[in-house]
Design an enzyme around this catalytic site. Structure first.
Site, PDB file in Angstrom:
ATOM      1  N   CYS A  68       0.919  -0.804  -0.205  1.00  0.00           N
ATOM      2  CA  CYS A  68      -0.567  -0.429   0.164  1.00  0.00           C
ATOM      3  C   CYS A  68       1.190   1.295  -0.264  1.00  0.00           C
ATOM      4  CB  CYS A  68      -1.069   0.332   1.387  1.00  0.00           C
ATOM      5  SG  CYS A  68      -2.397   1.119   0.904  1.00  0.00           S
ATOM      6  N   CYS A 105      -3.458   4.839   9.247  1.00  0.00           N
ATOM      7  CA  CYS A 105      -2.337   4.407   9.689  1.00  0.00           C
ATOM      8  C   CYS A 105      -1.238   5.019  10.778  1.00  0.00           C
ATOM      9  CB  CYS A 105      -1.224   4.234   8.495  1.00  0.00           C
ATOM     10  SG  CYS A 105      -1.873   2.803   7.514  1.00  0.00           S
ATOM     11  N   CYS A 164       8.146   3.233   6.002  1.00  0.00           N
ATOM     12  CA  CYS A 164       6.815   3.309   5.041  1.00  0.00           C
ATOM     13  C   CYS A 164       7.519   2.920   3.409  1.00  0.00           C
ATOM     14  CB  CYS A 164       6.186   4.649   4.429  1.00  0.00           C
ATOM     15  SG  CYS A 164       7.300   6.126   4.126  1.00  0.00           S
TER      16      CYS A 164
END
Length: 250
Positions: free
Chosen positions: A121, A206, A231
């Site tokens: 994602c 998140c 990330c």
């Protein structure tokens, strides 16, 4: 209490750190004329950098990633920057077809199912748009600070990324108190979510508020092991695939 009331403190050496951060920004602009961008996550650190760039009229572009999952308060900062400073912000979004396919395959809450899906994602919503932001540029600027986490404890003021670009981190030696003292002093705009105990703000699914005594980035990917909480924006490809935000923001 607001984030300014909670965190803004003048500490010894603050003025020297501001001067040094400005010198790093000037160096970036001089060495990479027309080819340097601030990759802003729209977090507090990046608002300091944007203010410095605009206040001193530095020829550095501003760019941000609109992942499609940001809080409304975060997205609203884009317009506030443009209105306050009279400069444009380049906005990079993920490829819609890729997002639709991912969501249809794995669902809206895929990030909670596994670290692998969460990283996928992040790759779709952050890494691919960042690659477009950096295309044709030889340098970029981030708000990374050594104090943010153990994985960032040795962040240098400049380094080469895995594509050979120069990555500048002008606030590497700043404290959280420094960031908020600067924002208070110059009345720089900031995300109101910081007033709700969110020091590190990313995508809405998140990010959560932290409790007293929790780590600075405890509100990011809180369901994951501490070592996985990145990330990918600030992790070199040759390093282990622990995805790290351009807080970010990332």
């Amino acid at each position: 209490m607001s984030a300014i009331e909670l965190y803004a403190r003048h500490t010894p050496g603050f003025e020297a750190r501001v001067d040094h951060a400005l010198a790093v920004l000037r160096e970036a602009a001089a060495r990479h004329p027309g080819r340097v961008v601030q990759a802003t996550s729209l977090g507090a650190e990046d608002m300091v950098l944007t203010d410095l760039i605009a206040r001193h009229g530095l020829p550095i572009a501003l760019g941000t990633l609109e992942t499609g999952k940001l809080h409304d308060e975060t997205v609203a900062l884009i317009g506030r920057i443009e209105e306050r400073y009279g400069v444009g912000v380049e906005v990079y979004r993920p490829v819609e077809e890729t997002v639709v396919h991912f969501v249809r395959t794995h669902g809206e809450k895929a990030m909670y199912q596994s670290i692998d899906l969460r990283k996928q994602c992040c790759a779709i919503r952050k890494l691919e748009p960042l690659a477009r932001m950096l295309n044709g540029r030889s340098a970029w600027i981030t708000g990374l600070r050594r104090e943010q986490s153990n994985t960032r404890a040795e962040v240098p003021f400049s380094e080469a990324d895995d594509q050979g670009r120069t990555k500048y981190n002008p606030l590497a030696d700043w404290s959280w108190n420094d960031v908020w003292h600067y924002i208070a002093t110059h009345r720089a705009p900031y995300n109101p979510l910081h007033d709700q105990f969110m020091p590190s703000i990313g995508c809405a699914p998140c990010t959560r508020a932290i409790a007293v005594g929790e780590d600075f980035r405890a509100g990011r990917w809180w369901w994951e092991d501490e070592k996985a909480k990145e990330c990918g924006l600030h992790v070199k490809q040759e390093e282990p695939a622990v995805v790290s935000i351009i807080g970010a923001h990332a």
